[in-house]
Design an enzyme around this catalytic site. Structure first.
Site, short mmCIF file in Angstrom:
data_model
loop_
_atom_site.label_atom_id
_atom_site.label_comp_id
_atom_site.label_asym_id
_atom_site.label_seq_id
_atom_site.Cartn_x
_atom_site.Cartn_y
_atom_site.Cartn_z
CE LYS A 22 69.95 34.18 34.68
NZ LYS A 22 71.06 33.97 33.76
CB CYS A 121 81.30 30.87 35.24
SG CYS A 121 80.24 29.74 34.38
NE ARG A 402 75.03 36.36 37.72
CZ ARG A 402 75.58 35.51 36.87
NH1 ARG A 402 76.44 34.61 37.28
NH2 ARG A 402 75.27 35.55 35.59
C1 EPZ Z 1 72.62 29.93 28.04
O1 EPZ Z 1 74.00 30.03 28.25
C2 EPZ Z 1 71.97 30.33 29.35
N1 EPZ Z 1 72.31 31.73 29.67
C3 EPZ Z 1 72.44 29.40 30.47
O2 EPZ Z 1 71.75 29.76 31.67
C4 EPZ Z 1 72.04 27.98 30.09
O3 EPZ Z 1 72.52 27.09 31.09
C5 EPZ Z 1 72.67 27.61 28.73
O4 EPZ Z 1 72.25 28.58 27.73
C6 EPZ Z 1 72.25 26.23 28.26
O5 EPZ Z 1 70.86 26.17 28.18
C7 EPZ Z 1 71.65 32.72 29.03
O6 EPZ Z 1 70.79 32.49 28.21
C8 EPZ Z 1 72.04 34.11 29.40
P1 EPZ Z 1 75.37 27.69 25.41
P2 EPZ Z 1 75.02 29.97 26.98
O7 EPZ Z 1 76.12 28.58 24.49
O8 EPZ Z 1 74.36 30.51 25.77
C9 EPZ Z 1 79.30 25.14 24.49
C10 EPZ Z 1 71.57 30.32 33.93
O9 EPZ Z 1 71.77 29.68 34.96
N2 EPZ Z 1 79.68 26.27 23.62
O10 EPZ Z 1 74.02 27.21 25.00
O11 EPZ Z 1 76.30 30.58 27.41
C11 EPZ Z 1 79.25 25.53 25.95
O12 EPZ Z 1 80.52 25.40 26.54
C12 EPZ Z 1 72.56 30.21 32.79
O13 EPZ Z 1 70.59 31.08 33.73
C13 EPZ Z 1 80.89 26.21 22.92
O14 EPZ Z 1 81.63 25.24 23.03
O15 EPZ Z 1 75.22 28.40 26.81
C14 EPZ Z 1 78.26 24.54 26.52
O16 EPZ Z 1 78.92 23.32 26.80
C15 EPZ Z 1 73.70 29.28 33.13
N3 EPZ Z 1 81.24 27.24 22.11
C16 EPZ Z 1 77.26 24.33 25.38
O17 EPZ Z 1 77.94 24.76 24.19
C17 EPZ Z 1 80.43 28.35 21.96
O18 EPZ Z 1 80.79 29.27 21.18
C18 EPZ Z 1 75.96 25.12 25.51
O19 EPZ Z 1 76.31 26.46 25.81
C19 EPZ Z 1 79.20 28.40 22.68
C20 EPZ Z 1 78.84 27.34 23.49
#
Ligand code: EPZ
Length: 424
Positions: A22, A121, A402
């Site tokens: 996904k 979320c 999902r």
């Molecule tokens: C990706 O989400 C994945 N989703 C998530 O999978 C996964 O858990 C996550 O990466 C971590 O590996 C997809 O790839 C579609 P991040 P993403 O930006 O990119 C903080 C699943 O179950 N952050 O790597 O949204 C954030 O709050 C989903 O398949 C900021 O603060 O995650 C988090 O604490 C759930 N500011 C950390 O960084 C930003 O601008 C990592 O988030 C961006 C992120």
């Protein structure tokens, strides 16, 4: 509404075909914004999130149709279209945060975008400040008005981007923004996830000049234009790892096919530590057997190549009935322990302390009614139901659908007593 009914006791035996990932498919599909023409994507998982992304692309005048199991995407160009073809409405972003992945490519290709601000979320606030900061550095003008991100630019220029923290979709958004930018973009503190590499493989097939993906520094030299391409989505390492946890819970002897073993080494090592027998037969095939009782082990979730946060709930379910005490620390999201309350209703002995869960293995969990709070928590509850005594009813299973393609069907084919029924 539907629920899953699970009666534990059956071992898992046989082969299971792992679907496409996904979290690779979503950015890959978003890349079709970057070049007009026809794309063919294979091994795309049949998921609610994929349907949401295809609907989103339709709204951007990018059509899709199935050809057998493949998805054909046709981008006839958004230039000259009305504003709608640059806009992503709230109802789609609410359904899927990963809608933000069209921001970078839309700015790169059409120089404008209007996307509903993604909300948080169950697992956390999920901000996008890093995405916005990087795009502004590249020359985008971005306003947030009435809950929408309104972005436009004359053109995007390559520059050095330093992420304050590792962000997977942030890295993917900026890679897609930079492939048509003027000059070179260097992304420092880049995400190293295999799904980022999968995206870069497609972009290179389309004519992009990208180096360093898979490391913490990615270099992109902007080019004048790109061509559409065909691509096969990589196997889903999280789905494959989830089946290994299901085996640890139910027992048995299974073979995972089309599993990206090379990107699962930390999870495999950790499950070997708990006593599971795992043999990587080749790059895409893993055999696993449960011989002895599961022992406890500690994990800290981290960005790739560390233990994936998307496997934390499933691993906790296994540890709930392991011999010993396991300390599970969530290093990525601030609120990814929603499944703890549900596991405790099944009799798990778990104490939360700061970002850690102290899990004391109990002899038996007991089946009961439980509710999924997010995609991976739901998968964790299915794993727990496979090892709990008696019958479990798992509710709000749209979360699972999902991100898992035919999850109950695949488990049933392996011998699990699991079925999807209408809730009373
Ligand atoms: C990706 O989400 C994945 N989703 C998530 O999978 C996964 O858990 C996550 O990466 C971590 O590996 C997809 O790839 C579609 P991040 P993403 O930006 O990119 C903080 C699943 O179950 N952050 O790597 O949204 C954030 O709050 C989903 O398949 C900021 O603060 O995650 C988090 O604490 C759930 N500011 C950390 O960084 C930003 O601008 C990592 O988030 C961006 C992120």
């Amino acid at each position: 509404m539907e629920k899953l009914v699970v009666n534990s006791g059956n071992q898992l035996l046989g082969d299971v075909d792992i679907s496409g990932a996904k979290n690779a498919a979503l950015p890959l599909l978003a890349s079709s914004i970057l070049a007009e023409g026809e794309y063919c994507f294979s091994n795309v998982p049949d998921l609610l999130d994929i349907k949401t992304m295809l609907t989103l692309l339709e709204g951007l005048c990018i059509s899709s149709k199935f050809k057998g199991k493949d998805i054909i995407i046709k981008n006839d160009g958004q230039d000259g279209q009305d504003d709608k073809s640059h806009m992503v409405a709230y109802d789609l972003v609410k359904k899927m945060r990963a809608s933000i992945l069209v921001l970078g490519p839309l700015l790169a290709k059409t120089k404008k975008a209007k996307i509903s601000f993604p909300g948080g979320c169950a697992i956390g606030e999920r901000p996008i400040d890093q995405h916005v900061k990087a795009l502004i550095a590249m020359g985008a003008r971005i306003d947030v008005k009435h809950g929408y991100i309104e972005a436009n630019c004359d053109y995007l220029k390559g520059c050095d981007i330093n992420f304050d923290m590792i962000t997977v979709t942030g890295t993917e958004n900026i890679v897609m923004a930079s492939v048509l930018a003027k000059g070179e973009t260097v992304i420092y503190n880049a995400a190293q996830e295999p799904e980022v590499v999968d995206l870069c493989n497609l972009l290179r097939k389309m004519g992009a000049q990208i180096e360093g993906d898979g490391s913490n520094t990615i270099r992109v030299k902007g080019v004048e234009g790109l061509e559409p391409a065909s691509y096969r989505v990589m196997g889903d390492r999280i789905e494959a790892s989830t089946f290994l946890c299901a085996l640890a819970a139910a027992g048995g002897d299974i073979i995972l096919r089309n599993a990206p073993a090379g990107s699962m080494s930390v999870v495999i090592e950790k499950l070997l530590e708990t006593g599971l027998e795992i043999h990587v037969l080749d790059n895409n095939t893993i055999r696993a057997r449960k011989g002895i009782a599961v022992k406890s082990a500690d994990i800290v979730t981290q960005p790739y190549p560390g233990f994936p946060t998307d496997m934390q709930a499933q691993f906790m379910a296994v540890m709930s009935s392991a011999a010993g005490v396991s300390v599970i620390t969530e290093g990525i999201f601030e609120n990814r322990f929603m499944h703890v309350a549900e596991l405790k209703r099944m009799g798990a002995d778990i104490v939360l302390k700061d970002h850690s869960a102290i899990v004391k293995g109990v002899r038996n969990l007991t089946g009961t009614d439980v509710v999924c709070t997010d995609l991976r928590a739901g998968a964790g509850l299915v794993v727990a139901a496979l090892l709990a005594e008696g019958r479990s009813n798992i509710h709000s299973i749209y979360h699972i659908e999902r991100g898992y393609d035919s999850f109950d069907e695949k488990l049933r084919l392996l011998g699990a007593d699991i079925k999807k029924v209408e809730s009373e």
